[in-house]
Scaffold this motif. Sequence first.
Motif, mmCIF file in Angstrom:
data_model
loop_
_atom_site.group_PDB
_atom_site.id
_atom_site.type_symbol
_atom_site.label_atom_id
_atom_site.label_comp_id
_atom_site.label_asym_id
_atom_site.label_seq_id
_atom_site.Cartn_x
_atom_site.Cartn_y
_atom_site.Cartn_z
ATOM 1 N N ALA A 7 0.856 -1.181 0.000
ATOM 2 C CA ALA A 7 0.000 0.000 0.000
ATOM 3 C C ALA A 7 0.900 1.240 0.000
ATOM 4 C CB ALA A 7 -0.889 0.005 1.239
ATOM 5 N N ALA A 8 0.453 2.311 -0.660
ATOM 6 C CA ALA A 8 1.252 3.534 -0.731
ATOM 7 C C ALA A 8 0.348 4.750 -0.854
ATOM 8 C CB ALA A 8 2.192 3.477 -1.930
ATOM 9 N N THR A 9 0.816 5.857 -0.304
ATOM 10 C CA THR A 9 0.048 7.097 -0.413
ATOM 11 C C THR A 9 0.575 8.005 -1.522
ATOM 12 O OG1 THR A 9 1.399 8.222 1.253
ATOM 13 C CG2 THR A 9 -0.584 7.079 2.025
ATOM 14 N N GLU A 60 -5.357 9.725 4.518
ATOM 15 C CA GLU A 60 -6.395 9.486 5.540
ATOM 16 C C GLU A 60 -6.775 8.003 5.582
ATOM 17 O OE1 GLU A 60 -6.623 11.847 3.042
ATOM 18 O OE2 GLU A 60 -6.007 13.489 4.363
ATOM 19 N N GLU A 61 -6.945 7.392 4.414
ATOM 20 C CA GLU A 61 -7.293 5.966 4.370
ATOM 21 C C GLU A 61 -6.161 5.120 4.960
ATOM 22 O OE1 GLU A 61 -8.640 2.550 1.111
ATOM 23 O OE2 GLU A 61 -8.064 4.542 0.399
ATOM 24 N N PHE A 62 -4.923 5.456 4.631
ATOM 25 C CA PHE A 62 -3.768 4.722 5.146
ATOM 26 C C PHE A 62 -3.720 4.840 6.670
ATOM 27 C CE2 PHE A 62 0.525 3.457 5.946
ATOM 28 C CZ PHE A 62 0.935 2.687 4.865
ATOM 29 N N GLN A 63 -3.883 6.057 7.181
ATOM 30 C CA GLN A 63 -3.832 6.269 8.634
ATOM 31 C C GLN A 63 -4.967 5.527 9.347
ATOM 32 O OE1 GLN A 63 -3.659 10.576 8.644
ATOM 33 N NE2 GLN A 63 -1.423 10.563 8.727
ATOM 34 N N GLU A 116 -6.540 0.732 12.671
ATOM 35 C CA GLU A 116 -7.273 -0.539 12.728
ATOM 36 C C GLU A 116 -6.334 -1.750 12.756
ATOM 37 O OE1 GLU A 116 -10.651 -0.860 13.086
ATOM 38 O OE2 GLU A 116 -10.593 1.324 13.340
ATOM 39 N N ASN A 117 -5.012 -1.503 12.839
ATOM 40 C CA ASN A 117 -4.010 -2.564 12.924
ATOM 41 C C ASN A 117 -4.068 -3.509 11.719
ATOM 42 O OD1 ASN A 117 -1.816 -3.806 14.179
ATOM 43 N ND2 ASN A 117 -3.125 -5.271 15.258
ATOM 44 N N GLU A 118 -4.227 -2.947 10.521
ATOM 45 C CA GLU A 118 -4.356 -3.746 9.307
ATOM 46 C C GLU A 118 -3.031 -3.981 8.584
ATOM 47 O OE1 GLU A 118 -7.648 -2.676 6.723
ATOM 48 O OE2 GLU A 118 -8.745 -1.858 8.441
ATOM 49 N N PHE A 119 -1.937 -3.447 9.128
ATOM 50 C CA PHE A 119 -0.634 -3.599 8.484
ATOM 51 C C PHE A 119 0.279 -4.545 9.259
ATOM 52 C CE2 PHE A 119 -1.897 0.580 6.798
ATOM 53 C CZ PHE A 119 -1.635 0.396 5.456
ATOM 54 N N VAL A 120 1.062 -5.326 8.529
ATOM 55 C CA VAL A 120 2.141 -6.110 9.122
ATOM 56 C C VAL A 120 3.290 -5.151 9.432
ATOM 57 C CG1 VAL A 120 3.845 -7.936 8.701
ATOM 58 C CG2 VAL A 120 1.533 -8.183 7.835
ATOM 59 N N GLU A 121 3.502 -4.228 8.525
ATOM 60 C CA GLU A 121 4.507 -3.177 8.703
ATOM 61 C C GLU A 121 4.084 -1.971 7.903
ATOM 62 O OE1 GLU A 121 6.754 -1.837 6.221
ATOM 63 O OE2 GLU A 121 5.831 -3.036 4.656
ATOM 64 N N SER A 159 -3.932 -8.458 5.107
ATOM 65 C CA SER A 159 -4.846 -9.131 4.173
ATOM 66 C C SER A 159 -4.131 -9.575 2.894
ATOM 67 C CB SER A 159 -6.022 -8.219 3.820
ATOM 68 O OG SER A 159 -5.552 -7.020 3.210
ATOM 69 N N GLU A 160 -3.076 -8.856 2.502
ATOM 70 C CA GLU A 160 -2.320 -9.230 1.312
ATOM 71 C C GLU A 160 -1.550 -10.532 1.552
ATOM 72 O OE1 GLU A 160 -0.686 -8.733 -2.665
ATOM 73 O OE2 GLU A 160 -2.572 -8.318 -1.644
ATOM 74 N N LEU A 161 -0.908 -10.649 2.704
ATOM 75 C CA LEU A 161 -0.197 -11.895 3.029
ATOM 76 C C LEU A 161 -1.183 -13.057 3.125
ATOM 77 C CD1 LEU A 161 2.384 -10.718 5.724
ATOM 78 C CD2 LEU A 161 2.672 -10.876 3.239
ATOM 79 N N GLU A 162 -2.309 -12.828 3.784
ATOM 80 C CA GLU A 162 -3.321 -13.884 3.940
ATOM 81 C C GLU A 162 -3.873 -14.322 2.578
ATOM 82 O OE1 GLU A 162 -5.929 -11.925 6.699
ATOM 83 O OE2 GLU A 162 -4.497 -12.173 8.336
ATOM 84 N N ARG A 163 -4.061 -13.376 1.671
ATOM 85 C CA ARG A 163 -4.551 -13.690 0.325
ATOM 86 C C ARG A 163 -3.575 -14.632 -0.392
ATOM 87 N NH1 ARG A 163 -3.442 -12.235 -4.742
ATOM 88 N NH2 ARG A 163 -1.839 -10.711 -4.173
#
Length: 189
Positions: free
Chosen positions: A36-38, A57-60, A65-70, A85-89
């Motif tokens: 993901a990138a802004t 804003e969406e990234f923040q 919501e703790n949706e990032f691994v990093e 979600s990308e890793l899980e996919r």
Amino acid sequence: MTGKIIIITAPSGAGKTSITRYLQAKYPVLAFSVSAATRSPREQERNGVDYYFMSTEEFQHKIQENEFVEWEMVYEGKYYGTLKSELERIWAQGRVPMLDIDVKGAIHVQLQFPDSSFSLFVEPPSVAELEKRLRSRGTESDDSIATRVNKAAYELSFKHSFNKVVVNHVLDVACREAEEAIVAFLNGS
């Protein structure tokens, strides 16, 4: 479900994306993990293929919501991150995610997955060569190149934090060195 992870990191312009593409083309079990990138898309880049482009804003919100691994603010005002979600996919497809990420993010993922990750640091032959490569892209301003070159010197100080360092003097040779190390990891040796 958690599986293996391949992490490829380097200063910008060292060749990590070229090596990632080489490995991905040769080994279908490896799946490019879309970050993901802004920042704005460059010409030819597509949302969901090259990056998940989103507003700051969406990234923040995803951070909260703790949706990032990093995630990191890699450059002033420019966030990059790897969505859980990308890793899980990718794992759900029975494949191995290959992360092409910055040095700080790579260290963070490695710490979270110490037993199931393999990290590769791609080192440029020199900082001068790195600057030459960045200029040859024709996609960066002089200020942007200066920022990336200054950051590269800092990132090079972390190269010993990774499982394998490959110096990219000649891309074909670097690709083969990376391939050998990653195949050994995937085969459990």
